[in-house]
Enzyme design. Structure first.
Site, mmCIF file in Angstrom:
data_model
loop_
_atom_site.group_PDB
_atom_site.id
_atom_site.type_symbol
_atom_site.label_atom_id
_atom_site.label_comp_id
_atom_site.label_asym_id
_atom_site.label_seq_id
_atom_site.Cartn_x
_atom_site.Cartn_y
_atom_site.Cartn_z
ATOM 1 N N HIS A 1 6.140 -1.719 13.601
ATOM 2 C CA HIS A 1 4.733 -2.102 13.723
ATOM 3 C C HIS A 1 4.450 -2.663 15.120
ATOM 4 O O HIS A 1 3.407 -2.383 15.721
ATOM 5 C CB HIS A 1 4.411 -3.144 12.645
ATOM 6 C CG HIS A 1 2.962 -3.289 12.334
ATOM 7 N ND1 HIS A 1 2.495 -4.178 11.395
ATOM 8 C CD2 HIS A 1 1.855 -2.673 12.825
ATOM 9 C CE1 HIS A 1 1.188 -4.098 11.324
ATOM 10 N NE2 HIS A 1 0.775 -3.195 12.183
ATOM 11 N N GLU B 1 12.695 -5.597 7.733
ATOM 12 C CA GLU B 1 12.426 -6.198 9.041
ATOM 13 C C GLU B 1 12.276 -5.120 10.125
ATOM 14 O O GLU B 1 11.494 -5.286 11.068
ATOM 15 C CB GLU B 1 13.537 -7.185 9.407
ATOM 16 C CG GLU B 1 13.705 -8.342 8.432
ATOM 17 C CD GLU B 1 12.432 -9.132 8.184
ATOM 18 O OE1 GLU B 1 11.541 -9.135 9.058
ATOM 19 O OE2 GLU B 1 12.313 -9.734 7.104
ATOM 20 N N HIS C 1 8.762 -4.102 10.269
ATOM 21 C CA HIS C 1 7.963 -5.003 11.121
ATOM 22 C C HIS C 1 8.132 -4.625 12.592
ATOM 23 O O HIS C 1 7.163 -4.610 13.364
ATOM 24 C CB HIS C 1 8.420 -6.448 10.923
ATOM 25 C CG HIS C 1 7.902 -7.107 9.692
ATOM 26 N ND1 HIS C 1 6.569 -7.150 9.368
ATOM 27 C CD2 HIS C 1 8.544 -7.806 8.711
ATOM 28 C CE1 HIS C 1 6.409 -7.823 8.235
ATOM 29 N NE2 HIS C 1 7.593 -8.224 7.817
#
Length: 671
Positions: free
Chosen positions: A478, A472, A475
């Site tokens: 990102h 996570e 993510h």
């Protein structure tokens, strides 16, 4: 003229004056949301009406960019609401969740079916190649046009009406599905006595004791259907009867009983198929994959089967080894035995003690290790901001800065299990990065469900849970390292089968010896983790691929009223699903595809693993897990570009060629 919201809704609609514009969560109440949504929707609708009424010829600036800029205040309240609804939903939030979902679905459909607005979008799309647009702007035009078409803009009025009804019904059913899963988990518990705990590690016992005491059962131990509890009991408990009870409860959530999702699943599948047919697609999977890297269900299935074929004999070998241990106990391996005997193999063959690993992998250490890896790879620093409130006392805020000390964004972390949360782990955004009208920094958040240790003790994580935290966090990176102009192209707003690439990629660093050493693991335990990594890959592969094939099977069905149970049974029989393994997600609690964005696209996890294994192999070839040139290139070509260019081009820009499946096959022991 800008519509003004009532003062009570300003805390939701308007950016706060806190650092980073962070929401003032401490002042938010459930009764504020409905007025805020009504105001936000009315304002957004007025903005759309203004675009349609513009007498100038449709152009990129006055149409596509105007749509891109619109609905900013509605987007703010929407993001806050779904953050709270997923991570801290009390009865008042759950009571309005369905209504909010229906309002937003209806608003989106009205925009998509506005003939005047679509005419302007289509005019810009028709002239897109002559407008002198750069790649990102051209992709924005094409995504806008495709979004309108796939939302029914080309349908006649009767079909538009039906499309709108379907959208509303699916929204309601999805909300009910997710709430049923939450309720089923909340309503079930396994209460144990001291004599029932044989094999269970100390951290699990401590968290179970704390839960039992909180429910007025001092001296006893309470386990839930949270995945962490379930997998821990299945892995460590010597009591086969308890393992079977847990396995059956966990794998049959919402399959009958007061929170039954069977009818919801079949109804959603029928509605999705009908919607796909209205739009000219053969199935929902065809509809869902049009803007993916795979493009078609056949391409997605082909990848899965290329991995499935070598995984079957590997898992048969694993089962034979487990059975040799189970023979001593006089039993045949059943699904509730697999993890228990696999743990014994790891202990006996590799001296890997999962309980010992958990004592070293404490939550604070693993979180700090993730931050440290981001520091070494991308030059980021994370500073605690205790002055910024979260939606719960367990939530922490972190200011993120680059090597020069310049702000990058804000990150919230919310890692501990609570009954108010949805299950699993996820990343979300309270604000996305953009540069359309000036620099806007992102606000991301991470949520997980790790069992909280008693006061004064550290929360321990299994290796899988530590990998989830790193996943996570990938993510979040990102989102935080996005550097695009248009908000709809920022960060994780990429193709579904590309979005899991940066997150899967980040998982490699938690099992790296360099990282494990910083967490205090002794050399022998680090070596055991490395040696044991290959064992169980057959099981992990089969479990994941079966869920991917299950998702494709039900969403490729062209039956107007599909029977999901019959489809699932036929599919599992056809692929030779081993009796001792169940798909990672059963249909009645498969929130990824019935209360999330992965319908027809759950294969994305394994597709992204092809990309991440190949990308990580570059660091192996360089001989440096933190190679600065590779890290800078990954940030520049993958993390920063969002959806401003074709994801296949982004991968080639990083790796210098198209992705190769070889590294994944070797990583999973399937070569």
């Amino acid at each position: 003229m800008r519509l003004r919201a009532e003062r009570v809704t300003d805390i939701l609609l308007d950016q706060s004056d806190l650092p980073f514009g962070a929401p003032r969560f401490e002042g938010i109440r459930a009764n504020m949301f409905m007025p805020a949504f009504r105001s936000g929707i009315a304002e957004a609708a007025a903005e759309i009406a203004g675009i349609v009424a513009d007498r100038r010829a449709p152009a990129f600036d006055n149409t596509i960019l105007a749509i891109e800029r619109g609905g900013a205040r509605l987007a703010r309240v929407r993001r806050i609401f779904w953050t709270i609804a997923s991570a801290q939903a009390d009865d008042a939030i759950r009571a309005i969740e369905g209504e909010v979902s229906a309002m937003l679905a209806a608003h989106g459909t009205r925009i998509a079916h506005d003939a005047g607005l679509f005419a302007r979008v289509q005019a810009v799309w028709d002239g897109r190649h002559k407008a002198g647009l750069d790649e990102a702007s051209l992709r924005l035009v094409e995504a806008s046009y495709r979004g309108f078409v796939d939302s029914g803009a080309l349908l006649d009025e009767a079909d538009k009406t039906r499309f709108a009804v379907i959208a509303t019904e699916l929204s309601d059913l999805s909300t009910r599905f997710g709430q049923n899963v939450m309720a089923a988990v909340a309503d079930w518990s396994m209460v144990l006595d001291e004599g029932d705990l044989d094999g269970l590690p100390a951290p699990l016992r401590a968290s179970a004791a704390r839960r039992a005491e909180a429910q007025g059962k001092p001296g006893r131990y309470l386990l839930t259907l949270d995945r962490g509890d379930a997998e821990a009991l299945l892995t460590f408990s010597t009591r086969r009867d308890l393992r079977e009870t847990m396995w059956r409860a966990f794998t049959t959530r919402c399959d009958g009983g007061p929170h039954d999702n069977r009818g919801i699943v079949d109804t959603m599948l029928a509605l999705r198929h009908e919607r796909a047919g209205l739009l000219g697609y053969a199935s929902h999977a065809d509809y869902a994959l049009t803007d993916s890297m795979a493009k078609t269900p056949d391409a997605a299935a082909a990848l899965i089967h290329r991995l499935w074929a070598p995984a079957l004999p590997q898992v048969a070998d694993e089962q034979a080894e487990l059975q040799r241990l189970a023979d001593a106990d006089g039993i045949g391996i059943a699904p509730w035995d697999w993890r228990f005997y696999a743990e014994k193999v790891r202990r006996d063959r590799y001296a890997l003690d999962g309980g010992e690993v958990k004592r070293h992998l404490t939550l604070d250490r693993v979180r700090a290790a993730a931050f440290a890896c981001a520091g070494r790879l991308y030059g980021l620093s994370f500073t605690s901001r205790e002055d910024l409130p979260g939606w719960h006392e367990d939530v922490a805020a972190w200011a993120v800065a680059d090597q020069q000390g310049q702000p990058i964004g804000l990150l919230y972390t919310d890692y501990l299990a609570r009954t108010e949360k949805h299950g699993g782990a996820w990343m979300g955004s309270l604000r996305v990065q953009e540069k359309l009208d000036g620099v806007v920094l992102p606000i991301a958040y991470l949520v997980a469900n790790f069992a909280k240790a008693p006061p004064g003790s550290d929360t321990g994580l299994s290796l899988d849970e530590a990998a989830t935290l790193f996943h996570e966090f990938g993510h979040a990176l990102h989102a935080l390292l996005s550097d695009v102009t248009y908000p709809s192209q920022a960060g994780t707003a990429v193709a579904r089968d590309f979005v899991e690439f940066p997150s899967k990629f980040m998982e490699h660093w938690i099992v790296a010896p360099e990282t494990l050493a910083t967490l205090g693991l002794p050399d022998a335990l680090i070596a055991a983790i490395g040696h044991a990594d290959d064992f169980g890959q057959g099981f992990a592969t089969i479990e994941l691929l079966a869920s991917s094939l299950l998702d494709l099977a039900v969403h490729c069905s062209q039956e107007p009223r599909p029977d999901s149970r019959a489809i699932a049974e036929a599919m599992l029989k056809a692929i030779g699903m081993p009796d001792a393994i169940a798909p990672r997600h059963g249909l009645t609690h498969f929130t990824h595809i019935f209360d999330g964005g992965y319908a027809g696209a759950y294969y994305s996890y394994i597709w992204s693993e092809v990309l991440d294994a190949d990308a990580f192999a570059a660091f192996g070839e360089a001989g440096d897990l933190f190679d600065p040139e590779l890290a800078a290139r990954f940030r520049r070509e993958i993390l920063s570009v969002g959806n401003s260019r074709d994801p296949a081009e982004s991968f080639v820009a990083f790796r210098g060629r198209a992705p190769d499946q070889g590294p994944l096959l070797r990583q999973r022991g399937l070569a």
